[in-house]
Design a protein around this motif. Structure first.
Motif, short mmCIF file in Angstrom:
data_model
loop_
_atom_site.label_atom_id
_atom_site.label_comp_id
_atom_site.label_asym_id
_atom_site.label_seq_id
_atom_site.Cartn_x
_atom_site.Cartn_y
_atom_site.Cartn_z
N ALA A 138 3.46 14.04 -3.27
CA ALA A 138 4.45 14.80 -3.03
C ALA A 138 4.30 16.31 -3.39
CB ALA A 138 5.78 14.39 -3.90
N LEU A 139 2.98 16.75 -3.33
CA LEU A 139 2.41 17.95 -3.58
C LEU A 139 3.17 19.27 -2.93
CD1 LEU A 139 0.44 18.89 -5.82
CD2 LEU A 139 -1.27 19.16 -3.84
N ASP A 140 3.60 18.87 -1.80
CA ASP A 140 3.87 20.17 -0.84
C ASP A 140 5.54 20.19 -0.90
OD1 ASP A 140 1.26 20.42 0.19
OD2 ASP A 140 1.62 18.53 1.23
N ALA A 141 6.07 19.30 -1.67
CA ALA A 141 7.53 19.22 -1.41
C ALA A 141 8.42 19.50 -2.66
CB ALA A 141 8.02 17.56 -1.44
N GLY A 142 9.47 19.76 -2.37
CA GLY A 142 10.47 20.41 -3.63
C GLY A 142 11.07 19.00 -3.88
N PRO A 143 11.95 18.83 -4.95
CA PRO A 143 12.57 17.53 -5.70
C PRO A 143 13.28 16.76 -4.64
CG PRO A 143 13.10 19.50 -7.03
CD PRO A 143 12.60 20.37 -5.69
N SER A 144 13.74 17.48 -3.48
CA SER A 144 14.34 16.47 -2.63
C SER A 144 15.58 15.63 -2.91
CB SER A 144 13.38 15.59 -1.91
OG SER A 144 12.54 16.76 -1.12
N SER A 145 16.10 16.19 -3.95
CA SER A 145 17.40 15.47 -4.67
C SER A 145 16.87 14.15 -5.39
CB SER A 145 18.47 14.89 -3.53
OG SER A 145 18.91 16.43 -3.10
N LEU A 146 15.55 14.16 -5.80
CA LEU A 146 15.37 12.87 -6.35
C LEU A 146 16.08 12.31 -7.35
CD1 LEU A 146 12.81 10.63 -6.64
CD2 LEU A 146 11.62 12.45 -8.10
#
Length: 437
Positions: A140-148
């Motif tokens: 997930a290196l390129d992503a933000g938290p994405s509401s995890l």
């Protein structure tokens, strides 16, 4: 299944751009190339630079600094610390994993405490968009938290394994058998349960892999299931979700704004029945419900609506109005027949038809492939929350068992009940009041 009125993840402000020099970031910790995930996110947000994975892979071409982000989907962040655990009142997420673990032979209370400490720290870091604390995979290196969100619970068997039988809640007693059950014991129950949800599939998988690795020798996977929902933004405006039968599903879900929401969904701080460590927690019932889609899809839309008691197009009751219009259970047609049949699913599940019993449904759909006979293995990873399953899920399921028209088109294939303690305060881990109390 849940309405779209439940709280959204708060947008996460972009981090400041960081220099490209090697080193560790105090917030994010080191990742490949000496750049923290959080610092990398900040750099990507400011300059459009996207770096390759570990091993010195070359970076992609930079975008112009003034480029407009494609989406804010990755910016959503849910807080790990709080009164309640995350993953209960947040809106439906696009991707989910549910996984149960059994403690390894010889592992007990001490090992369980160490495991929950590791899991809680990993959950805190990943939910903040940081790298996992140990050997981050870079998925997930390129992503933000994405509401995890990552949520932890204890099964009935956990307490005997850890010598904590006296702390086991009465509400965690095994669920009764139901006539629609065709349960696979290997995919049911478990000592520990973890629910993972995110708006990005890679972010969700990254969390699943980190949780599995953290288990180490303390616990092994008993079963694991994958689910999905419609992605946020796929519709022109927020809407109640649809299930794989095509039905609007979750219209009457309790809302946090309801005056009695907390009483129905969360264990009170001074409950007479539950142990003190369950204060502000909840009970999760998890059911793998297979939908017999070939049989269902042979029905006409009108017949499907009679089974459910609502219009398929917009979720409105058959008695008229919009999705949120109150259903008129006494309304009859010209022939004197009830417009909403006595065995319609929407009639049977109404709280006012079940002594006020209510549950917060927050499921994922699933599809595990198509068999040699061409039949899809698909349906609902049904997850519901309540302060007491004996007052929530059990009476509702008993009522459905006795005469729900939908029952002939579904099959319950796995089941679990888990005690989910309240949220961890700053400096605590989930379950600390149980394991160190």
């Amino acid at each position: 299944m849940t309405d779209q009125s439940i709280p959204q993840a708060r947008p996460r402000a972009a981090d400041a751009a960081a220099p490209a020099a090697s080193g560790a970031d105090s917030a994010g910790g080191p990742v490949a190339g000496g750049i923290s995930r959080r610092r990398l996110l900040g750099t990507a947000g400011a300059t459009g630079l996207a770096l390759g994975a570990a091993g010195g892979a070359a970076g992609y071409a930079a975008r112009p600094a003034e480029a407009t982000p494609l989406s804010s989907l990755g910016a959503g962040e849910v807080m790990f610390h709080g009164k309640h655990q995350p993953g209960i009142v947040q809106r439906l997420q696009a991707r989910g994993h549910v996984v149960a673990f059994d403690l390894a032979a010889g592992a007990g209370r001490k090992e369980a405490a160490a495991l929950l400490r590791r899991w809680s720290e990993t959950a805190r870091r990943l939910m903040a968009g940081e790298a996992a604390q140990q050997e981050d995979t870079g998925v997930a290196l390129d992503a933000g938290p994405s509401s995890l969100t990552i949520t932890f619970g204890f099964g009935h068997s956990f307490f005997a394994r850890t010598g904590l039988e006296k702390q086991r809640p009465v509400a965690l007693d095994p669920l009764p058998e139901f006539s629609s059950d065709r349960l696979d014991k290997a995919r049911s129950n478990g000592d520990l349960w973890v629910q993972i949800g995110a708006d990005d599939a890679l972010v969700a998988f990254h969390a699943l892999r980190a949780i599995q690795k953290d288990a180490g020798r303390a616990a092994k996977v008993r079963w694991q299931m994958n689910g999905f929902n419609r992605s946020p933004g796929a519709t022109a405006h927020p809407m109640t979700a649809r299930n794989l039968m095509g039905q609007v599903d979750g219209t009457r879900n309790p809302k946090p704004t309801d005056a009695d929401f907390d009483r129905r969904i969360f264990v009170p701080e001074a409950g007479a029945q539950d142990p003190a460590w369950m204060a502000n927690g909840s009970y999760a019932v998890v059911r793998r419900i297979r939908m017999l889609l070939d049989d269902w899809e042979q029905l006409s839309v009108t017949a499907q609506e009679q089974v459910i008691g609502r219009r398929k197009a917009d979720g409105a009751p058959l008695t008229g109005g919009t999705e949120t219009t109150e259903m008129d259970l006494e309304k009859t047609d010209r022939a004197g027949n009830l417009v909403v049949p006595l065995d319609a699913h929407a009639r049977i599940t109404r709280p006012d038809q079940n002594g006020g019993a209510a549950i917060l449904r927050r499921p994922f759909s699933y599809h595990d492939g198509i068999g040699p006979d061409g039949v899809p293995d698909a349906g609902l990873l049904f997850i519901c929350w309540q302060a007491d399953p004996l007052r929530g899920f059990v009476p509702l399921q008993r009522k459905l068992d006795r005469g729900d028209a939908l029952s002939r088109y579904i099959r319950h294939e796995a089941s679990g009940l888990f005690a989910v303690p309240g949220g961890a305060a700053e400096g605590e881990y989930v379950g600390q009041r149980l394991l160190e109390g």
